[in-house]
Design a protein around this motif. Structure first.
Motif, mmCIF file in Angstrom:
data_model
loop_
_atom_site.group_PDB
_atom_site.id
_atom_site.type_symbol
_atom_site.label_atom_id
_atom_site.label_comp_id
_atom_site.label_asym_id
_atom_site.label_seq_id
_atom_site.Cartn_x
_atom_site.Cartn_y
_atom_site.Cartn_z
ATOM 1 N N GLY A 172 101.541 50.809 -30.164
ATOM 2 C CA GLY A 172 100.666 52.144 -30.097
ATOM 3 C C GLY A 172 101.088 53.230 -29.252
ATOM 4 N N PHE A 173 100.157 53.843 -28.524
ATOM 5 C CA PHE A 173 100.380 55.095 -27.682
ATOM 6 C C PHE A 173 100.134 54.479 -26.086
ATOM 7 N N PRO A 174 100.713 55.170 -25.119
ATOM 8 C CA PRO A 174 102.235 55.525 -25.185
ATOM 9 C C PRO A 174 103.315 54.660 -25.060
ATOM 10 N N HIS A 175 103.562 53.952 -26.183
ATOM 11 C CA HIS A 175 104.619 52.701 -25.960
ATOM 12 C C HIS A 175 105.745 53.200 -27.092
ATOM 13 N N THR A 176 106.707 52.177 -26.898
ATOM 14 C CA THR A 176 107.952 52.239 -27.997
ATOM 15 C C THR A 176 107.874 50.750 -28.160
ATOM 16 N N TRP A 177 109.031 50.032 -28.764
ATOM 17 C CA TRP A 177 108.984 48.814 -28.986
ATOM 18 C C TRP A 177 109.158 47.996 -27.741
ATOM 19 N N GLN A 178 109.564 48.647 -26.599
ATOM 20 C CA GLN A 178 109.437 48.003 -25.242
ATOM 21 C C GLN A 178 108.226 47.209 -24.966
ATOM 22 N N LEU A 179 107.258 47.830 -25.483
ATOM 23 C CA LEU A 179 105.786 47.018 -25.314
ATOM 24 C C LEU A 179 106.061 45.611 -25.373
ATOM 25 N N TRP A 180 106.786 45.090 -26.200
ATOM 26 C CA TRP A 180 106.733 43.742 -26.853
ATOM 27 C C TRP A 180 107.949 42.917 -25.893
ATOM 28 N N THR A 181 108.551 43.578 -24.656
ATOM 29 C CA THR A 181 109.685 43.154 -24.033
ATOM 30 C C THR A 181 109.224 41.639 -23.556
ATOM 31 N N HIS A 182 108.056 41.249 -23.239
ATOM 32 C CA HIS A 182 107.814 40.024 -22.549
ATOM 33 C C HIS A 182 107.298 38.985 -23.383
ATOM 34 N N VAL A 183 107.100 39.517 -24.697
ATOM 35 C CA VAL A 183 106.934 38.339 -25.857
ATOM 36 C C VAL A 183 107.989 38.170 -26.941
ATOM 37 N N MET A 184 108.877 39.022 -27.146
ATOM 38 C CA MET A 184 110.076 38.882 -28.013
ATOM 39 C C MET A 184 110.977 37.726 -27.880
ATOM 40 N N GLY A 185 111.176 37.368 -26.898
ATOM 41 C CA GLY A 185 112.070 36.305 -26.280
ATOM 42 C C GLY A 185 111.532 34.769 -27.088
ATOM 43 N N PRO A 186 110.129 34.584 -26.225
ATOM 44 C CA PRO A 186 109.517 33.543 -26.943
ATOM 45 C C PRO A 186 109.346 33.439 -28.366
ATOM 46 N N LEU A 187 108.905 34.371 -28.940
ATOM 47 C CA LEU A 187 108.922 34.516 -30.346
ATOM 48 C C LEU A 187 110.116 34.213 -31.060
ATOM 49 N N ALA A 188 111.276 34.786 -30.498
ATOM 50 C CA ALA A 188 112.489 34.766 -31.547
ATOM 51 C C ALA A 188 113.105 33.264 -31.194
ATOM 52 N N GLU A 189 112.247 32.357 -30.589
ATOM 53 C CA GLU A 189 112.714 31.038 -30.546
ATOM 54 C C GLU A 189 112.659 30.311 -31.995
ATOM 55 N N ARG A 190 111.540 30.996 -32.671
ATOM 56 C CA ARG A 190 111.316 30.286 -34.009
ATOM 57 C C ARG A 190 110.951 31.435 -35.041
ATOM 58 N N HIS A 191 111.181 32.850 -34.747
ATOM 59 C CA HIS A 191 110.944 33.937 -35.709
ATOM 60 C C HIS A 191 112.082 35.140 -35.846
ATOM 61 N N ARG A 192 112.239 35.877 -36.610
ATOM 62 C CA ARG A 192 113.088 36.840 -36.649
ATOM 63 C C ARG A 192 112.154 37.770 -36.196
ATOM 64 N N VAL A 193 112.056 38.489 -34.979
ATOM 65 C CA VAL A 193 111.358 39.327 -34.451
ATOM 66 C C VAL A 193 111.754 40.829 -34.787
ATOM 67 N N ILE A 194 111.070 41.777 -35.502
ATOM 68 C CA ILE A 194 111.341 43.077 -35.848
ATOM 69 C C ILE A 194 110.305 44.107 -35.163
ATOM 70 N N ALA A 195 110.959 44.813 -34.177
ATOM 71 C CA ALA A 195 109.984 45.686 -33.546
ATOM 72 C C ALA A 195 110.509 47.143 -33.553
ATOM 73 N N PRO A 196 110.160 47.937 -34.177
ATOM 74 C CA PRO A 196 110.598 49.446 -34.443
ATOM 75 C C PRO A 196 109.879 50.203 -33.223
ATOM 76 N N ASP A 197 110.524 51.314 -32.917
ATOM 77 C CA ASP A 197 109.924 52.718 -32.555
ATOM 78 C C ASP A 197 109.308 53.291 -33.597
ATOM 79 N N MET A 198 107.754 53.392 -33.859
ATOM 80 C CA MET A 198 107.256 53.739 -35.014
ATOM 81 C C MET A 198 107.572 55.381 -35.111
ATOM 82 N N ARG A 199 107.419 55.900 -36.301
ATOM 83 C CA ARG A 199 107.546 57.399 -36.680
ATOM 84 C C ARG A 199 107.126 58.192 -35.340
#
Length: 296
Positions: free
Chosen positions: A46-73
């Motif tokens: 959302g605002f005022p964020h970028t894909w880096q909002l997910w910095t602390h959850v991407m690693g754990p999620l990526a242990e079992r998932h393909r994580v896709i985190a875009p900077d939105m339009r």
């Protein structure tokens, strides 16, 4: 055929092994962080964020998932488009991104401004969206948020909605404005300084601000799109609504009448920017909800 994507590097923190690509979709390019292998999970900020909002959850999620985190339009390193900030177009961006990456099924997680497009994508493409998680947002004027809106919408909605005003007033003061949202959104505790700096860079300059505020200027259109979607159908995919401060259960209450399979949670002592403020608590909800599809 999936659209070509080019690898790139961008400033700011990112978890180890995260790949960054620029992916062409809908006549623009999205800057996308990719991490892990397995069932796809699309994360919409959302605002005022970028894909880096997910910095602390991407690693754990990526242990079992393909994580896709875009900077939105219009956000971060993605194209600062002239228009297309309504939820329907943003949902089309997300759909085109998944197609470009060759993804045929994904869980979709949206927070704040990422929630309405996540919702519309699930309404439009239940064959594509296997699970939906929405957080800390409202879905247009759907019933259920009356208590939250009893004293009117948050003050910044009106400020941001006036064309040309907020970017003119705030240019040169972006850091203090972003800091206010990050402080409020973490109940005064603050966030990782490197992530904070990345957000400030992303929203510095009048054109970056113009794109950010275009989301608010498109809210009437987004609201109409949401109302039309629920008038014509129901949300059939398994859905989880997560609240914190200030939205709480308002989003869950909006979804109850239109969702076939809904669970709701509120994370206590947590501010609006849940993935940065209480990432462990969020993961304790996300991981079993996403895993349920694999075991069911």
């Amino acid at each position: 055929m999936p659209a070509p994507a080019t690898s790139r590097r961008s400033p700011g923190p990112r978890p180890a092994d995260v790949e960054l690509r620029r992916v062409p979709v809908n006549g623009i390019e999205l800057d996308v962080a990719l991490h892990g292998e397995g069932p796809a999970v699309l994360l919409l900020h959302g605002f005022p964020h970028t894909w880096q909002l997910w910095t602390h959850v991407m690693g754990p999620l990526a242990e079992r998932h393909r994580v896709i985190a875009p900077d939105m339009r219009g956000a971060g390193a993605s194209t600062r488009a002239a228009d297309g900030y309504d939820a329907g177009t943003l949902a089309s961006d997300a759909e085109a991104l998944l197609d470009a990456l060759g993804v045929r099924s994904a869980a979709v997680v949206g927070i704040d401004a990422g929630t309405p497009p996540a919702f519309l994508l699930a309404m439009r493409r239940p064959d594509l969206v296997r699970r939906l998680v929405v957080m800390e947002s409202l879905l247009g004027g759907l019933p259920g948020a009356e208590e939250f809106l009893a004293h009117g919408a948050p003050w910044w909605f009106g400020f941001h909605a006036v064309p040309g005003l907020a970017e003119t007033v705030l240019t040169g003061h972006e850091d203090r404005y972003v800091d206010w949202f990050l402080g409020t959104g973490s109940l005064g505790e603050g966030i990782d300084p490197a992530v904070r700096d990345a957000f400030v860079r992303a929203y510095t300059g009048s054109d970056a601000l113009r794109c950010a505020f275009s989301y608010y200027r498109a809210l009437p259109t987004s609201s109409k799109q949401i109302e039309e979607a629920v008038a014509d159908g129901r949300l059939t995919v398994p859905t989880m609504a997560v609240g914190a401060h200030p939205v709480g259960r308002a989003l869950e209450r909006q979804l109850r009448p239109v969702a076939d399979h809904l669970v709701g949670h509120v994370i206590e002592d947590c501010g609006h920017i849940i993935p940065l403020h209480r990432p462990d608590e969020l993961l304790r909800l996300l991981e079993p909800f996403l895993a349920a599809h694999r075991s069911g």
